[in-house]
Design an enzyme around this catalytic site. Structure first.
Site, short mmCIF file in Angstrom:
data_model
loop_
_atom_site.label_atom_id
_atom_site.label_comp_id
_atom_site.label_asym_id
_atom_site.label_seq_id
_atom_site.Cartn_x
_atom_site.Cartn_y
_atom_site.Cartn_z
CG ASP A 6 14.13 -15.62 -39.21
OD1 ASP A 6 14.18 -16.48 -40.10
OD2 ASP A 6 13.07 -15.29 -38.65
CG ASP A 20 7.73 -19.55 -39.94
OD1 ASP A 20 8.41 -19.62 -38.90
OD2 ASP A 20 7.92 -18.69 -40.82
C1 GLA Z 1 10.32 -15.84 -39.71
C2 GLA Z 1 10.52 -16.86 -38.61
C3 GLA Z 1 9.47 -16.64 -37.53
C4 GLA Z 1 9.59 -15.24 -36.98
C5 GLA Z 1 9.46 -14.23 -38.12
C6 GLA Z 1 9.78 -12.83 -37.64
O1 GLA Z 1 9.15 -16.09 -40.40
O2 GLA Z 1 10.47 -18.15 -39.10
O3 GLA Z 1 9.63 -17.59 -36.50
O4 GLA Z 1 10.81 -15.09 -36.32
O5 GLA Z 1 10.35 -14.53 -39.19
O6 GLA Z 1 9.69 -11.91 -38.63
#
Ligand code: GLA
Length: 726
Positions: free
Chosen positions: A481, A551
């Site tokens: 990430d 997301d």
């Molecule tokens: C980001 C990612 C999510 C998740 C969160 C965890 O927003 O896009 O899918 O993994 O971080 O903190």
């Protein structure tokens, strides 16, 4: 194939379908004469370049005489491979450099060229294309004054309408030079009757579609976020005014790079189009010492004279066959269950064990524990940089063993480039932070700082920390990430003269850690992510065969994001999960997720037995069809949700024996006549479909179409249709 035609001084790149022709003019400039459908011969092509002779002249200081450029060359109007800077051509140039005497002038003229089969060698730890079915011409150019050289690389693939371009700048002077701009390519087209399509967005709303006519003036699509960004994706395409999905000229462009990029499109008085593409020059200044070279990332051009879909399919094949390096690329991908949207940070060992059991029940083959398993990370204010297991919260060995006992794989979330102010790492190594820690404040993004990945010691440290986890636990998958943008880009590791290098060095740091990890753990699949799809680019795909698309996993919004993304990237790379959203049934949500990587991200305890059965029905279709039809097949964008009431896409296996079609209507649909005309089938073969359970020829499906008129379609109803050749 690449040939040199000495009689006309032409370099000709061609494959079975396209030609690209460069003329080395008498003055040493490289003129771009032709880019389009393959020509059978090039006789007389020089005539096509002649322009009126009212362009700039020059005064030869040695001969004390005014001189005219010969052979129809007009320095400020001709289509060029590499424009000069600081002279009479005021169009955008890919290179601006400052020499020792403070001059910004540069003019690179032909010295020699070399043609060879294959693609150019790239240094390690930098994403790039590969593939043997290709040829390259490497053209050496020299500045008209200084001993500064440029190598222009131009490759063509034999089996795809793909050109790859980049530049390398070489300093053979005895003094340092400063690169203020070092972009990858220029593409000059002799007309401007194109639409430009690009993909702006924001967090959870990535890759929306925007289109405008090329107009006089300059248009820029770029990122200065330190990553390719949610805001503008590096993929764009130009479509001739009369072209559509199936017909006409379309030129797709992308850059194999994950940092600040800039695409500059300029159309001037001569109604031409000049495209310059590469690293964004904002705050960029690279010091090139004597004997050093600077290699720019590769720009990729996908050419189609058969509409948008062909351009997309070409990019899909290129990404799958010439870019992704993951060793198991193209193999069956396990169905993934991710813990994030189900329980966020709030879990313990028992909950995770129960999730694993439920995940198994809906067909999952890989369980991914997302954020929150390490350090004191119970929310997003702490823990980044401290990559050790929080044993009070989770017994990781137990969770992994449980997975393995059930025949499932296991994956973990990391965010390697980040550091929390509330972390041991920040206490012990504050200088590992990007930005000036001696100043009064540092900006935060999601409550965190950015690590200084331009500093090799930081990379070593994070590599070591990650290896400890990967060596102790049996990990099959990493979700990588990246949850903030680069703000302050000052590095305390470099002297003041080199601060203009930091943005690019951060990208090099990102690639070097990926390179080290993928070399040491080649079996681990790494999925890219950046607050969803904030780093969805070719540079990342080189190492990560898939990227979490957004997301926004609600299916309705995702429909647009996935449709638009798939215009430039194959569905097999777009991380797509079924979530808890109540707007659509699980059957519909799962059907849609089939047109992506397919996985789950939900609280599985909320599922009732009917929903479990429905999901399993689709999971079984995934297991049966995904690899051949979605992972490797050809995709057709049948109806765009951007400007109609429907979303309709089709994938066909390469051998044309199987096909999946998805149709979704947005509003309740009362049309009496509704047919979908399919594509890519074998016209003479018979295919059975599971919609009306009839058998028709490919010709019938493609020309008459499958009749869906018998029923009303309600809001966001989804029809998944499977075709099999009999
Ligand atoms: C980001 C990612 C999510 C998740 C969160 C965890 O927003 O896009 O899918 O993994 O971080 O903190």
């Amino acid at each position: 194939m690449i040939e040199y035609d000495g009689s006309q001084n032409l370099i000709i790149l061609s494959n079975n379908e396209i030609s690209y022709v460069i003329y080395i003019n008498n003055f040493g400039y490289l003129e771009t004469l032709y880019f389009g459908k393959k020509l059978s011969n090039y006789n007389g092509i020089l005539k096509s370049k002649e322009l009126s002779d009212n362009g700039p002249t020059y005064f030869d200081l040695k001969k004390r005489k005014e001189q005219r450029f010969e052979d129809g060359f007009k320095i400020d109007a001709s289509c060029l491979e590499l424009s000069s800077h600081g002279f009479m051509d005021k169009r955008y140039s890919p290179i601006i450099l400052e020499t020792e005497n403070g001059s910004f002038e540069n003019e690179f003229l032909y010295v020699s060229h070399r043609i060879y089969s294959g693609l150019p060698k790239f240094h390690n730890s930098f994403s790039h294309a590969y593939g043997e079915k290709s040829d390259t011409v490497e053209i050496l150019l020299k500045d008209s004054k200084e001993r500064i050289y440029v190598k222009l690389f131009l490759s063509i693939l034999d089996d795809k309408n793909i050109l790859i371009k980049n530049l390398e700048i070489i300093n053979k002077t005895k003094k340092e030079i400063k690169l203020h701009r070092a972009m990858s390519m220029q593409l000059d087209l002799p007309s401007n009757d194109y639409y430009l399509t690009y993909f702006p967005g924001r967090w959870s709303f990535e890759r929306q579609i925007s289109e405008n006519l090329i107009h006089p003036g300059t248009q820029e699509i770029s990122s200065n976020f330190g990553r390719s960004s949610h805001d503008y994706n590096p993929f764009v395409y130009l479509r001739k005014k009369d072209a559509n999905n199936e017909y006409g000229e379309v030129i797709g462009l992308n850059l194999i790079y994950s940092g600040n990029f800039k695409l500059n499109i300029e159309s001037g008085f001569y109604l031409d189009t000049k495209i310059t593409y590469g690293i964004n020059d904002e705050d960029f200044c690279w010091i090139l010492n004597p004997k050093e070279t600077f290699k720019t990332p590769q720009a990729v051009i996908s050419y189609s004279y058969s509409g948008v879909d062909k351009m997309s399919q070409t990019f899909h094949d290129f990404i799958r066959q010439n870019l992704i390096t993951y060793k198991k690329q193209g193999e069956y991908k396990s169905i993934l269950f991710n813990s994030w949207e189900g329980c966020y940070f709030d879990f313990n060992t028992d909950l995770i064990l129960s999730y694993i059991d439920k995940a198994k029940e809906i067909g999952s083959e890989l369980f991914v524990l997302d954020d929150g398993w390490f350090s004191n990370r119970d929310n997003d204010y702490s823990g980044l940089g401290d990559w050790f297991v929080n044993k009070k919260k989770i017994d990781l060995h137990k969770a992994i063993n449980h997975c393995k006992d059930l025949g499932m794989k296991f994956g973990l979330w990391f965010e390697p480039e980040m550091i929390s102010y509330n972390s041991n790492l920040f206490k012990s190594h504050p200088s590992y932070c990007l930005g000036d820690i001696k100043s009064k404040k540092l900006y935060l993004g999601r409550h965190q700082f950015h690590l200084d990945f331009s500093n090799p010691n930081v990379i070593d440290y994070i590599f070591m920390q990650m290896c400890k986890i990967l060596d102790e636990y049996e990990i099959d998958y990493i979700k990588w990430d990246y949850n903030r943008i680069v703000g302050e880009h000052f590095s305390s590791f470099y002297p003041k003269e080199q601060q203009g290098e930091i943005y690019h060095r951060l990208v090099l740091g990102y690639y070097s850690l990926l390179e080290r990890l993928t070399n040491k753990y080649p079996d681990i699949m790494i999925e890219g992510c950046a607050s969803g799809g904030g780093r969805f680019d070719l540079g990342t795909l080189y190492y990560c065969p898939q990227i979490w698309g957004s997301d926004e996993s609600d299916p309705v919004q995702r429909l647009f994001i996935n449709y638009n993304t798939s215009l430039g990237y194959p569905l097999s790379t777009i991380g797509t999960h079924v979530n808890d959203n109540k707007f659509m049934s699980y059957k519909n949500k799962a059907s849609l997720a089939l047109f992506g990587t397919y996985g789950y991200e939900m609280n599985p305890h909320k599922l009732n037995s009917q929903e479990i059965d429905d999901i399993n029905d689709i999971a079984n279709l995934y297991k049966k069809y995904h690899k051949e039809v979605i992972e490797e097949g050809d995709m057709y964008h049948l109806i765009s949700p951007n400007d109609t009431n429907y979303f309709c896409a089709q994938c066909v296996s390469k051998n044309k024996s199987k096909s999946l079609v998805i149709l979704v209507n947005k509003l309740k649909e009362l049309d009496e006549f509704r047919y979908i005309k399919l594509k890519g089938l074998d016209s003479k073969s018979l295919y059975k479909n599971n919609y009306d359970n009839n058998v028709y020829t490919g010709e019938y499906y493609m020309n008459i179409g499958l009749n869906l008129s018998k029923e009303w379609l309600f809001e966001f109803e989804c029809k998944l249709i499977v075709l099999e050749k009999i």
